[in-house]
Design an enzyme around this catalytic site. Structure first.
Site, PDB file in Angstrom:
ATOM      1  CG  HIS A   4      -8.922  -3.213  -3.981  1.00 42.11           C
ATOM      2  ND1 HIS A   4      -8.700  -2.936  -2.692  1.00 42.11           N
ATOM      3  CD2 HIS A   4      -9.269  -2.369  -5.221  1.00 42.11           C
ATOM      4  CE1 HIS A   4      -8.955  -1.805  -2.680  1.00 42.11           C
ATOM      5  NE2 HIS A   4      -9.496  -1.485  -4.398  1.00 42.11           N
ATOM      6  NE  ARG A  14      -8.559  -0.819  -8.508  1.00 43.80           N
ATOM      7  CZ  ARG A  14      -8.939  -0.600  -9.236  1.00 43.80           C
ATOM      8  NH1 ARG A  14     -10.362  -1.365 -10.263  1.00 43.80           N
ATOM      9  NH2 ARG A  14      -9.974   0.506  -9.461  1.00 43.80           N
ATOM     10  CE  LYS A  60      -7.328   1.276 -11.635  1.00 41.64           C
ATOM     11  NZ  LYS A  60      -8.318   1.977 -12.527  1.00 41.64           N
ATOM     12  CG  ASP A  97      -7.071   6.889  -2.439  1.00 34.81           C
ATOM     13  OD1 ASP A  97      -6.313   7.231  -0.913  1.00 34.81           O
ATOM     14  OD2 ASP A  97      -7.717   6.417  -2.732  1.00 34.81           O
ATOM     15  CB  CYS A 128      -7.271   5.349   1.393  1.00 32.60           C
ATOM     16  SG  CYS A 128      -7.668   4.312   0.677  1.00 32.60           S
ATOM     17  CE1 TYR A 129      -6.694   0.180  -1.273  1.00 36.63           C
ATOM     18  CE2 TYR A 129      -6.664   2.730  -2.671  1.00 36.63           C
ATOM     19  CZ  TYR A 129      -7.430   1.739  -2.714  1.00 36.63           C
ATOM     20  OH  TYR A 129      -8.005   1.012  -3.158  1.00 36.63           O
ATOM     21  CG  ASP A 132      -6.442  10.026  -2.617  1.00 37.32           C
ATOM     22  OD1 ASP A 132      -5.803   9.631  -3.838  1.00 37.32           O
ATOM     23  OD2 ASP A 132      -7.531   9.573  -3.633  1.00 37.32           O
ATOM     24  CG  ASP A 148     -12.826  11.501   3.326  1.00 31.12           C
ATOM     25  OD1 ASP A 148     -12.039   9.849   3.950  1.00 31.12           O
ATOM     26  OD2 ASP A 148     -12.710  11.252   2.284  1.00 31.12           O
ATOM     27  CG  HIS A 192      -8.972   9.400   2.205  1.00 34.99           C
ATOM     28  ND1 HIS A 192     -10.468   8.773   1.426  1.00 34.99           N
ATOM     29  CD2 HIS A 192      -8.289   8.522   1.299  1.00 34.99           C
ATOM     30  CE1 HIS A 192     -10.507   8.056   0.290  1.00 34.99           C
ATOM     31  NE2 HIS A 192      -8.966   8.298   0.632  1.00 34.99           N
TER      32      HIS A 192
END
Length: 492
Positions: free
Chosen positions: A284, A332, A335, A338, A340-341, A404, A411, A414
């Site tokens: 992850h 991942r 997936k 996003d 945040c990554y 995201d 939010d 993020h």
């Protein structure tokens, strides 16, 4: 290693739809609508790499739920990647950073929140950190929040030494980490002295496990977050490393809070090459960053990371997290991208680069009249990530904040980590000197410079954000101030 095309199913053709209900910008000065009946103005078409404007060239014929979601995400993001929804874009098709809106969004999150936020009460230190760090990256002075933060956070430290998520709750390493970073962000003696270091040391000793890792809370889960959070707290606050005699780790012969910790982190690397929460689980992105950050605290990254992790396998997994055409990262395998990554995966690259380049020596100062150009030897596609953030992650409404992906709401979480990832992509960090030995937890010296590739900068200079330390994820000066304050406190 550049953005990797995703393997998506062949039978579902991706159509890049241009929505007519809102304006799609194509130039720096004005937007021009692109719809089914519109003739393109070829004189103002933005210069966007074809990799980021077409569906993946390699597609898997096997249809799965995952491939369906991936196709839908590509279709969702594609119009935004060309500037859709923004009032204007530059010649690279990149919209501006809506800085003022994002600042107001974060400031509002630090005020009185509606009753719906009651469920987030155990995460209050996290909200403080996300907002204060986001504001710092956007160039705001957060020292004005010092007195309010001190008043709010002081009762959250329990008698056992850890900070809880809210009043009367159980101490937890994650919220303790967030509380400590929040106090470091506002800085000053009043903030630093909130922390009871002796009780904190005793509590950390109780979480230290015989196998070398840390539990997140008394009797709680043991995972790589604990390794990173504990390392950050110990190194920022100069917590003595000798173990209390009643620590569970003493039964295995450990005498140091860091005893066996790098070996435990190494066992979290999976067959894919990434890092999981604990040995035997799925790799992850967030755990990958935690592992690298922990190892970079235990000793200089060019010594610890290659020693305890298989770097070539790690690079293979990490580079596969960046998708095209989106340009952002997933957390991942199989997936979705996003925002945040942008940090959790994007923030891994400076540490990985330092792990095999080692100390580089501080670059000479450049004359003020000469532009800064760097060879783009990055291990990831910086411009791809920057485009995803500017085009897809900004909430363009009056609400502001970052998100995201276009279908999600903004939010604080993020907003913080998208901005952190943007900072990492817009700047180049280099380890310029290494500590003499592993006992000097603040001995490494990093140098940061604006990244401006000779291939072209796709964003306006006014939209460059501030820097954040590659290990601690707060501004470097805040790290230095905190460590210098506690450096003289050799005991309690």
């Amino acid at each position: 290693m550049k953005a990797s095309p995703r393997h998506t199913r062949a039978r579902h053709k991706v159509v890049f739809k241009h929505h007519n209900s809102r304006k799609m910008a194509t130039t720096a000065s004005r937007g021009s609508s692109i719809g089914p009946n519109a003739e393109p103005d070829t004189s103002s078409v933005p210069v966007i790499p074809s990799l980021l404007t077409s569906h993946p060239p390699i597609r898997d014929a096997l249809a799965t739920d995952s491939s369906q979601l991936q196709d839908e995400t590509v279709e969702e993001c594609a119009p935004f990647l060309t500037g859709y929804g923004h009032d204007r874009c530059n010649t690279h098709g990149t919209p501006p950073l809506l800085r003022d809106r994002h600042v107001k969004f974060l400031q509002k999150q630090l005020g009185m929140l509606p009753s719906i936020f009651k469920s987030a009460d155990p995460s209050r230190p996290w909200i403080f950190y996300w907002c204060l760090n986001g504001l710092s990256i956007l160039g705001e002075d957060v020292a004005e929040y010092r007195s309010r933060l001190v008043e709010t956070v002081r009762p959250m430290q329990n008698k056992d030494g850890g900070f809880a998520g809210g009043f009367g709750q159980t101490s937890h390493l994650a919220t303790t980490y967030a509380a400590v970073l929040s106090l470091a962000l506002v800085g000053g003696e009043d903030a630093y002295e909130v922390i009871d270091r002796r009780s904190m040391w005793k509590w950390l000793c109780s979480l230290k496990q015989p196998d070398g890792g840390f539990q997140m809370a008394a009797g709680g889960e043991e995972d790589v977050r604990g390794a990173y959070c504990a390392s950050v707290i110990i190194s920022l606050l100069n917590i003595p490393r000798n173990l209390a005699h009643d620590s569970p780790a003493c039964s295995a012969g450990h005498t140091d809070l860091f005893g066996g910790l790098p070996e435990w982190v190494g066992r979290c690397q999976t067959y894919e090459g990434g890092v999981s929460a604990a040995p035997g689980f799925e790799a992850h992105g967030a755990y990958a960053f935690c592992a690298l950050g922990c190892l970079a605290i235990l000793d200089s990254p060019h010594r610890t990371i290659p020693k305890y992790l298989d770097v070539p396998r790690f690079l293979s997994w990490l580079s596969s997290r960046q998708y095209a055409p989106e340009g952002g990262f997933s957390g991942r395998t199989n997936k979705l991208v996003d925002g945040c990554y942008s940090h959790w995966v994007g923030g891994c690259w400076p540490l990985i680069e330092a792990s095999f380049r080692g100390p580089e020596g501080q670059p000479a100062a450049r004359p003020a009249d000469k532009p800064l150009e760097q060879v783009d030897d990055s291990l990831f596609n910086r411009n791809g990530l920057i485009r995803y953030i500017f085009c897809c992650c900004q909430d363009m409404s009056k609400r502001g904040g970052l998100r995201d992906k276009p279908s999600k709401y903004s939010d604080a979480y993020h907003t913080c980590y998208v901005l952190s990832g943007l900072s990492s992509a817009q700047h180049k960090w280099a380890l310029v000197s290494a500590r003499a030995d592993a006992t000097l937890l603040d001995g490494d010296r990093w140098f940061v410079s604006p990244f401006m590739s000779a291939k072209g900068q796709i964003f306006e200079e006014v939209d460059r954000v501030g820097t954040t330390h590659p290990v601690y994820v707060i501004p470097q000066q805040k790290v230095d101030d905190c460590q210098q304050y506690f450096a003289v406190k050799t005991g309690f």
